[in-house]
Design an enzyme around this catalytic site. Sequence first.
Site, PDB file in Angstrom:
ATOM      1  N   SER A 132     -15.208  27.533 -27.147  1.00  0.00           N
ATOM      2  CA  SER A 132     -15.252  26.341 -27.981  1.00  0.00           C
ATOM      3  C   SER A 132     -14.282  26.526 -29.122  1.00  0.00           C
ATOM      4  CB  SER A 132     -16.666  26.146 -28.526  1.00  0.00           C
ATOM      5  OG  SER A 132     -16.632  25.365 -29.698  1.00  0.00           O
ATOM      6  N   ASN A 167      -2.101  -2.728  13.313  1.00  0.00           N
ATOM      7  CA  ASN A 167      -3.564  -2.570  13.298  1.00  0.00           C
ATOM      8  C   ASN A 167      -4.012  -1.313  14.042  1.00  0.00           C
ATOM      9  OD1 ASN A 167      -3.454  -4.917  11.911  1.00  0.00           O
ATOM     10  ND2 ASN A 167      -4.282  -6.214  13.537  1.00  0.00           N
ATOM     11  N   LYS A 191     -19.533  30.634 -28.221  1.00  0.00           N
ATOM     12  CA  LYS A 191     -19.823  29.899 -26.994  1.00  0.00           C
ATOM     13  C   LYS A 191     -18.998  30.323 -25.796  1.00  0.00           C
ATOM     14  CE  LYS A 191     -21.436  25.895 -26.844  1.00  0.00           C
ATOM     15  NZ  LYS A 191     -21.418  24.430 -26.822  1.00  0.00           N
ATOM     16  N   LYS A 218      -8.220   3.563   2.089  1.00  0.00           N
ATOM     17  CA  LYS A 218      -7.510   4.838   1.979  1.00  0.00           C
ATOM     18  C   LYS A 218      -7.665   5.551   0.646  1.00  0.00           C
ATOM     19  CE  LYS A 218      -4.289   2.824   5.049  1.00  0.00           C
ATOM     20  NZ  LYS A 218      -5.188   1.691   4.945  1.00  0.00           N
ATOM     21  N   GLU A 223     -20.098  22.482 -14.805  1.00  0.00           N
ATOM     22  CA  GLU A 223     -20.447  21.120 -15.239  1.00  0.00           C
ATOM     23  C   GLU A 223     -19.637  20.078 -14.474  1.00  0.00           C
ATOM     24  OE1 GLU A 223     -21.200  21.058 -19.814  1.00  0.00           O
ATOM     25  OE2 GLU A 223     -19.859  22.711 -19.359  1.00  0.00           O
ATOM     26  N   ASN A 266     -18.634  28.297 -22.395  1.00  0.00           N
ATOM     27  CA  ASN A 266     -19.081  27.079 -21.720  1.00  0.00           C
ATOM     28  C   ASN A 266     -18.806  27.142 -20.216  1.00  0.00           C
ATOM     29  OD1 ASN A 266     -19.890  25.976 -24.151  1.00  0.00           O
ATOM     30  ND2 ASN A 266     -17.881  25.051 -24.537  1.00  0.00           N
ATOM     31  N   THR A 290     -40.868  25.832  -9.088  1.00  0.00           N
ATOM     32  CA  THR A 290     -41.104  24.464  -8.636  1.00  0.00           C
ATOM     33  C   THR A 290     -41.359  23.676  -9.912  1.00  0.00           C
ATOM     34  OG1 THR A 290     -43.484  24.763  -8.408  1.00  0.00           O
ATOM     35  CG2 THR A 290     -42.168  25.208  -6.442  1.00  0.00           C
ATOM     36  N   HIS A 291     -40.967  22.439  -9.930  1.00  0.00           N
ATOM     37  CA  HIS A 291     -41.057  21.615 -11.157  1.00  0.00           C
ATOM     38  C   HIS A 291     -40.345  22.294 -12.327  1.00  0.00           C
ATOM     39  CE1 HIS A 291     -44.357  19.432  -9.073  1.00  0.00           C
ATOM     40  NE2 HIS A 291     -44.661  20.646  -8.657  1.00  0.00           N
ATOM     41  N   SER A 346       0.822  -1.215   0.000  1.00  0.00           N
ATOM     42  CA  SER A 346       0.000   0.000   0.000  1.00  0.00           C
ATOM     43  C   SER A 346       0.856   1.265   0.000  1.00  0.00           C
ATOM     44  CB  SER A 346      -0.926  -0.001   1.226  1.00  0.00           C
ATOM     45  OG  SER A 346      -0.183  -0.199   2.406  1.00  0.00           O
ATOM     46  N   GLN A 374      -7.460  -2.261   4.031  1.00  0.00           N
ATOM     47  CA  GLN A 374      -6.450  -1.449   3.351  1.00  0.00           C
ATOM     48  C   GLN A 374      -7.061  -0.713   2.153  1.00  0.00           C
ATOM     49  OE1 GLN A 374      -2.247  -2.755   3.087  1.00  0.00           O
ATOM     50  NE2 GLN A 374      -2.658  -3.009   0.906  1.00  0.00           N
ATOM     51  N   TYR A 424      -9.496  -6.669  12.554  1.00  0.00           N
ATOM     52  CA  TYR A 424      -8.868  -6.177  11.325  1.00  0.00           C
ATOM     53  C   TYR A 424      -8.838  -7.270  10.256  1.00  0.00           C
ATOM     54  CZ  TYR A 424      -5.427  -4.402   8.031  1.00  0.00           C
ATOM     55  OH  TYR A 424      -4.799  -3.994   6.885  1.00  0.00           O
TER      56      TYR A 424
HETATM   57  N1  ARG Z   1      -1.211  -1.376   5.212  1.00  0.00           N
HETATM   58  C1  ARG Z   1      -2.145  -1.884   6.161  1.00  0.00           C
HETATM   59  C2  ARG Z   1      -3.511  -1.168   5.979  1.00  0.00           C
HETATM   60  O1  ARG Z   1      -3.534  -0.192   5.348  1.00  0.00           O
HETATM   61  C3  ARG Z   1      -1.654  -1.654   7.547  1.00  0.00           C
HETATM   62  C4  ARG Z   1      -2.169  -2.632   8.562  1.00  0.00           C
HETATM   63  C5  ARG Z   1      -1.626  -3.971   8.301  1.00  0.00           C
HETATM   64  N2  ARG Z   1      -1.937  -4.876   9.350  1.00  0.00           N
HETATM   65  C6  ARG Z   1      -1.763  -6.193   9.192  1.00  0.00           C
HETATM   66  N3  ARG Z   1      -2.083  -6.923  10.204  1.00  0.00           N
HETATM   67  N4  ARG Z   1      -1.269  -6.703   8.105  1.00  0.00           N
HETATM   68  O2  ARG Z   1      -4.506  -1.618   6.440  1.00  0.00           O
END
Ligand code: ARG
Length: 468
Positions: free
Chosen positions: A287, A120, A293, A335, A300, A295, A165-166, A33, A332, A327
Amino acid sequence: MTDTKATPKSANSMWGGRFAAGPDAIMEAINASISFDQRLYAQDIAGSRAHAAMLAQQGIISSNDAEAIRKGLLTVLSEIEAGNFPFSTALEDIHMNVESRLKEIIGEPAGRLHTARSRNDQVATDFRLWVRDQTDAAITAIEALQRAFLGQAEAGANWVMPGFTHMQTAQPVTWGHHMLAYVEMLGRDASRFRDARVRMNESPLGAAALAGTSFPIDRHMTAAALGFDRPAANSLDAVADRDFALEFLTASSICAMHLSRFAEELVIWSSAQFRFARLSDRFSTGSSIMPQKRNPDAAELLRAKIGRILGATVALFTVMKGLPLTYSKDMQEDKEQVFDAADTLMLSLAAMTGMVQDLTANREILAASAASGFSTATDLADWLVRSLNLPFRDAHHVTGALVALAEKKGCDLPDLTLAEMHQGHPGITQEVYSVLGVENSVRSRTSYGGTAPDQVRAQVSRWKGILG
Ligand code: ARG
């Protein structure tokens, strides 16, 4: 900087004690990660500093080791900030990248940092700190946008425009009143982020892998050092919970939905058919083929961004659904969704603030449009109730007949002669014409929260008091 081609020949030095060989390259690719969670470096280092200081205070590690760890972590921090930190995919994530580098810098004491801790509780802490920062940033950005809307509301407290409205002409309203509607929505958005912040502000640190620890740690100390209100009270929940991220995403989704509604209004208003308002060249594009135009690209895009933020929300709900305690590596996947949603929300709020500040109302067109489409029909019905004591349902019927007559003649309600008015009801007097003008119409709507300029000004000053 991430080294992607590495296929380690040996087991992971952080946890590979029982492993004879390193992972398959594709295992490493799916598992790592670091390419995205390196964004948590500052929070990770802050968490480690708080943890090391606590371990020393509790006599779990020596103060010399804690001092070496503290200094070493500051070196790691400066290396990352200078952009010359050797992030490694083989080391999976930000936690092990930082710790491994710390070991290279300070040697043996680095190995003591992970006492009474697990990745964790570490990742739960880092991510909470990051989401908390973004929550604060979102509140600040929402308030800036509210101020921009408030500026429009104050300037145009008595500018008339059609209310819909509408998407059909309903009753005349004031520009200021319309702008204040968004100030209200955004006020709820900010309060949702504030509420979420209160709930998220508990420290998972010290929950360790899932069960707590046999070391005599002080979770209150680390919680306070990281600005949390208290330690989370259940270690299983502390490492398994991602509600804070989900609440951030849902609050972001609702806010982005609000932005999308105003974006749509901007698209409509700036069209050649409406011309209610104009965005300057700063927020319009041309454009390449049609020179006439202008835009509203930014509007948008803002109309569309909700799709992305809500997508992230659905993605994380789907990841979390059905996960057994505590966990699991599934988590993971939290994120990237939150990072992207947060970046998108911040960009959207900044762009919308710029557009609202930039927006120029076309007052003449708004006023002319407000007067068309029989927009004061309700005022006529109300007059019949007030002056002739008709039941509202009967007044509605009489007004309907007069609208039909005007439509047949191809004119607006105020253009009907008194004789024509009498076809609707013989009791109608000259006085009725005073309520058929849009200015009088909006001025008469003085009920609390109504569109009358005085009400708008009262709400503007209330919001000025709130926003400071
Ligand atoms: N990279 C992991 C995550 O984002 C960190 C936690 C990993 N924990 C584990 N027991 N492998 O969740």
